[in-house]
Design a protein around this motif. Structure first.
Motif, PDB file in Angstrom:
ATOM      1  N   ALA A 121       1.297  -7.183  -7.455  1.00  0.00           N
ATOM      2  CA  ALA A 121       2.733  -7.252  -7.742  1.00  0.00           C
ATOM      3  C   ALA A 121       2.972  -7.609  -9.205  1.00  0.00           C
ATOM      4  O   ALA A 121       3.831  -7.017  -9.871  1.00  0.00           O
ATOM      5  N   LYS A 122       2.200  -8.554  -9.715  1.00  0.00           N
ATOM      6  CA  LYS A 122       2.350  -8.953 -11.113  1.00  0.00           C
ATOM      7  C   LYS A 122       1.997  -7.793 -12.042  1.00  0.00           C
ATOM      8  O   LYS A 122       2.682  -7.537 -13.024  1.00  0.00           O
ATOM      9  N   ARG A 123       0.957  -7.069 -11.681  1.00  0.00           N
ATOM     10  CA  ARG A 123       0.519  -5.947 -12.514  1.00  0.00           C
ATOM     11  C   ARG A 123       1.579  -4.845 -12.567  1.00  0.00           C
ATOM     12  O   ARG A 123       1.728  -4.155 -13.574  1.00  0.00           O
ATOM     13  N   PHE A 124       2.320  -4.682 -11.491  1.00  0.00           N
ATOM     14  CA  PHE A 124       3.355  -3.645 -11.448  1.00  0.00           C
ATOM     15  C   PHE A 124       4.710  -4.184 -11.880  1.00  0.00           C
ATOM     16  O   PHE A 124       5.735  -3.567 -11.643  1.00  0.00           O
ATOM     17  N   GLY A 125       4.720  -5.369 -12.483  1.00  0.00           N
ATOM     18  CA  GLY A 125       5.949  -5.888 -13.061  1.00  0.00           C
ATOM     19  C   GLY A 125       6.903  -6.521 -12.091  1.00  0.00           C
ATOM     20  O   GLY A 125       8.066  -6.712 -12.413  1.00  0.00           O
ATOM     21  N   ARG A 126       6.425  -6.880 -10.904  1.00  0.00           N
ATOM     22  CA  ARG A 126       7.307  -7.554  -9.952  1.00  0.00           C
ATOM     23  C   ARG A 126       7.109  -9.032 -10.069  1.00  0.00           C
ATOM     24  O   ARG A 126       5.994  -9.537  -9.999  1.00  0.00           O
ATOM     25  N   ASN A 127       8.193  -9.738 -10.218  1.00  0.00           N
ATOM     26  CA  ASN A 127       8.134 -11.199 -10.324  1.00  0.00           C
ATOM     27  C   ASN A 127       8.367 -11.762  -8.936  1.00  0.00           C
ATOM     28  O   ASN A 127       9.438 -11.621  -8.376  1.00  0.00           O
ATOM     29  N   LEU A 155      -8.570  -6.106  -9.610  1.00  0.00           N
ATOM     30  CA  LEU A 155      -8.739  -7.306  -8.776  1.00  0.00           C
ATOM     31  C   LEU A 155     -10.164  -7.844  -8.870  1.00  0.00           C
ATOM     32  O   LEU A 155     -11.105  -7.099  -9.152  1.00  0.00           O
ATOM     33  N   ALA A 156     -10.285  -9.123  -8.576  1.00  0.00           N
ATOM     34  CA  ALA A 156     -11.618  -9.726  -8.459  1.00  0.00           C
ATOM     35  C   ALA A 156     -12.328  -9.048  -7.286  1.00  0.00           C
ATOM     36  O   ALA A 156     -11.676  -8.595  -6.341  1.00  0.00           O
ATOM     37  N   PRO A 157     -13.655  -8.976  -7.314  1.00  0.00           N
ATOM     38  CA  PRO A 157     -14.389  -8.266  -6.261  1.00  0.00           C
ATOM     39  C   PRO A 157     -14.047  -8.722  -4.840  1.00  0.00           C
ATOM     40  O   PRO A 157     -13.874  -7.893  -3.948  1.00  0.00           O
ATOM     41  N   GLY A 158     -13.936 -10.024  -4.621  1.00  0.00           N
ATOM     42  CA  GLY A 158     -13.602 -10.518  -3.280  1.00  0.00           C
ATOM     43  C   GLY A 158     -12.208 -10.085  -2.847  1.00  0.00           C
ATOM     44  O   GLY A 158     -12.006  -9.642  -1.717  1.00  0.00           O
ATOM     45  N   GLN A 159     -11.252 -10.217  -3.753  1.00  0.00           N
ATOM     46  CA  GLN A 159      -9.885  -9.788  -3.448  1.00  0.00           C
ATOM     47  C   GLN A 159      -9.842  -8.286  -3.198  1.00  0.00           C
ATOM     48  O   GLN A 159      -9.157  -7.821  -2.289  1.00  0.00           O
ATOM     49  N   ALA A 173       0.826  -1.203   0.000  1.00  0.00           N
ATOM     50  CA  ALA A 173       0.000   0.000   0.000  1.00  0.00           C
ATOM     51  C   ALA A 173       0.863   1.256   0.000  1.00  0.00           C
ATOM     52  O   ALA A 173       0.525   2.245  -0.638  1.00  0.00           O
ATOM     53  N   GLU A 174       1.990   1.221   0.718  1.00  0.00           N
ATOM     54  CA  GLU A 174       2.850   2.394   0.788  1.00  0.00           C
ATOM     55  C   GLU A 174       3.578   2.655  -0.522  1.00  0.00           C
ATOM     56  O   GLU A 174       3.950   3.775  -0.815  1.00  0.00           O
ATOM     57  N   THR A 175       3.804   1.604  -1.345  1.00  0.00           N
ATOM     58  CA  THR A 175       4.548   1.799  -2.584  1.00  0.00           C
ATOM     59  C   THR A 175       3.666   2.242  -3.747  1.00  0.00           C
ATOM     60  O   THR A 175       4.160   2.634  -4.775  1.00  0.00           O
ATOM     61  N   VAL A 176       2.381   2.169  -3.584  1.00  0.00           N
ATOM     62  CA  VAL A 176       1.449   2.572  -4.639  1.00  0.00           C
ATOM     63  C   VAL A 176       0.996   4.000  -4.353  1.00  0.00           C
ATOM     64  O   VAL A 176       0.560   4.315  -3.261  1.00  0.00           O
ATOM     65  N   SER A 177       1.095   4.860  -5.346  1.00  0.00           N
ATOM     66  CA  SER A 177       0.679   6.240  -5.148  1.00  0.00           C
ATOM     67  C   SER A 177      -0.835   6.316  -5.022  1.00  0.00           C
ATOM     68  O   SER A 177      -1.563   5.439  -5.479  1.00  0.00           O
ATOM     69  N   ALA A 178      -1.318   7.379  -4.424  1.00  0.00           N
ATOM     70  CA  ALA A 178      -2.758   7.540  -4.177  1.00  0.00           C
ATOM     71  C   ALA A 178      -3.564   7.488  -5.472  1.00  0.00           C
ATOM     72  O   ALA A 178      -4.639   6.899  -5.515  1.00  0.00           O
ATOM     73  N   ARG A 179      -3.055   8.061  -6.533  1.00  0.00           N
ATOM     74  CA  ARG A 179      -3.816   8.092  -7.788  1.00  0.00           C
ATOM     75  C   ARG A 179      -3.870   6.727  -8.458  1.00  0.00           C
ATOM     76  O   ARG A 179      -4.741   6.482  -9.292  1.00  0.00           O
ATOM     77  N   ASP A 180      -2.961   5.818  -8.105  1.00  0.00           N
ATOM     78  CA  ASP A 180      -2.969   4.490  -8.713  1.00  0.00           C
ATOM     79  C   ASP A 180      -3.805   3.478  -7.937  1.00  0.00           C
ATOM     80  O   ASP A 180      -4.105   2.400  -8.456  1.00  0.00           O
ATOM     81  N   ILE A 181      -4.193   3.812  -6.726  1.00  0.00           N
ATOM     82  CA  ILE A 181      -4.889   2.840  -5.882  1.00  0.00           C
ATOM     83  C   ILE A 181      -6.182   2.368  -6.534  1.00  0.00           C
ATOM     84  O   ILE A 181      -6.447   1.167  -6.628  1.00  0.00           O
ATOM     85  N   ALA A 182      -7.006   3.279  -7.012  1.00  0.00           N
ATOM     86  CA  ALA A 182      -8.274   2.890  -7.627  1.00  0.00           C
ATOM     87  C   ALA A 182      -8.031   2.018  -8.854  1.00  0.00           C
ATOM     88  O   ALA A 182      -8.711   1.003  -9.042  1.00  0.00           O
ATOM     89  N   ARG A 183      -7.055   2.381  -9.658  1.00  0.00           N
ATOM     90  CA  ARG A 183      -6.738   1.606 -10.867  1.00  0.00           C
ATOM     91  C   ARG A 183      -6.268   0.200 -10.502  1.00  0.00           C
ATOM     92  O   ARG A 183      -6.669  -0.779 -11.120  1.00  0.00           O
ATOM     93  N   VAL A 184      -5.438   0.112  -9.469  1.00  0.00           N
ATOM     94  CA  VAL A 184      -4.929  -1.186  -9.024  1.00  0.00           C
ATOM     95  C   VAL A 184      -6.065  -2.044  -8.489  1.00  0.00           C
ATOM     96  O   VAL A 184      -6.193  -3.220  -8.835  1.00  0.00           O
ATOM     97  N   LEU A 185      -6.907  -1.459  -7.654  1.00  0.00           N
ATOM     98  CA  LEU A 185      -8.001  -2.219  -7.050  1.00  0.00           C
ATOM     99  C   LEU A 185      -9.020  -2.650  -8.097  1.00  0.00           C
ATOM    100  O   LEU A 185      -9.618  -3.720  -7.978  1.00  0.00           O
TER     101      LEU A 185
END
Length: 182
Positions: A172-178, A128-132, A113-125
Motif C-alpha cells: 500500500a505504501k509503495r502504491f502511494g496509499r496512506n 517485499l522482504a523474502p518472508g513477506q 491482489a485484485e487492484t494490482v495488475s498482472a504485470r505489476d505483481i512481480a514488481r510489487v512482490l
C-alpha cells in the motif's frame, strides 16, 4: 466450518443460482446460522440486534449472489458481506468501529491482489522482504488460507497474519496509499 461444509455450502449456492429453490432455502438457512453466530460475537455492547444484521446480510446476498465467483470459496464472501453490514450498522449508530487485522486479513489480501495488475505483481512482490513475499504470495496470489500458509511455512497463524499485514502495508505504501488516511 470444515472444508466439507464449505464445499456443501458452495454447492448449494451454485444450485440456487441455477434455479433450485430447495437448495436456495437450504443455503439461506445455513448462511443465516453462520451470520447469526458471527454477528453475536461481534456485537458486544448491544445497541444493534444480531437479527437485523442477519436480515441485512441475507438481503445483500440475495441481491448480489451473481457476484460470487463459483471457483472461489463462499465463506469469505459471506463473511465480507456480513462485516460490511456490521460496519454500516455501527456507523448508523454513530460508533467508531475497530476491527482487528486478523479478522479481515484474507479479505484485504484479496482486495489488494485484485487492484494490482498482472504485470505489476512481480514488481510489487520483488519489493517485499523474502518472508513477506512468501506469505503474501501464498495468501493473495495462490489463495491459501492463513492456516494453510502457517502449516506450509511452519509458522503460527499469528506470525503469518503479522507478516501478511506488514507485506500488505508495504505494498500500500509503495502504491502511494496512506494507511492513516480515513
Amino acid at each position: 466450518m470444515s472444508g466439507q461444509d464449505e464445499k456443501e455450502l458452495a454447492a448449494l449456492l451454485q444450485a440456487a443460482i441455477a434455479g433450485n429453490e430447495k437448495a436456495y432455502a437450504a443455503f439461506l438457512t445455513r448462511t443465516a446460522a453462520i451470520v447469526r453466530g458471527f454477528a453475536r460475537r461481534k456485537i458486544v455492547h448491544g445497541g444493534i440486534e444480531p437479527e437485523d444484521i442477519v436480515q441485512e446480510t441475507l438481503l445483500a446476498i440475495h441481491t448480489k449472489r451473481h457476484t460470487w465467483i463459483t471457483d472461489e470459496p463462499v465463506l469469505p464472501w459471506i463473511y465480507a458481506i456480513t462485516r460490511y453490514k456490521l460496519i454500516d450498522a455501527f456507523r448508523k449508530r454513530g460508533r467508531r468501529v475497530e476491527i482487528e487485522i486478523e479478522e479481515i486479513a484474507e479479505t484485504v489480501a484479496l482486495e489488494v491482489a485484485e487492484t494490482v495488475s498482472a504485470r505489476d505483481i512481480a514488481r510489487v512482490l520483488d519489493g517485499l522482504a523474502p518472508g513477506q513475499r512468501s506469505i503474501v504470495t501464498a495468501i493473495s496470489i495462490d489463495g491459501h488460507s492463513i492456516g494453510e500458509t502457517a502449516t506450509k511455512f511452519g509458522m503460527t497463524e499469528t506470525a503469518v497474519r503479522v507478516a501478511l499485514h506488514r507485506g500488505l502495508r508495504a505494498i500500500a505504501k509503495r502504491f502511494g496509499r496512506n494507511e492513516n488516511a480515513n
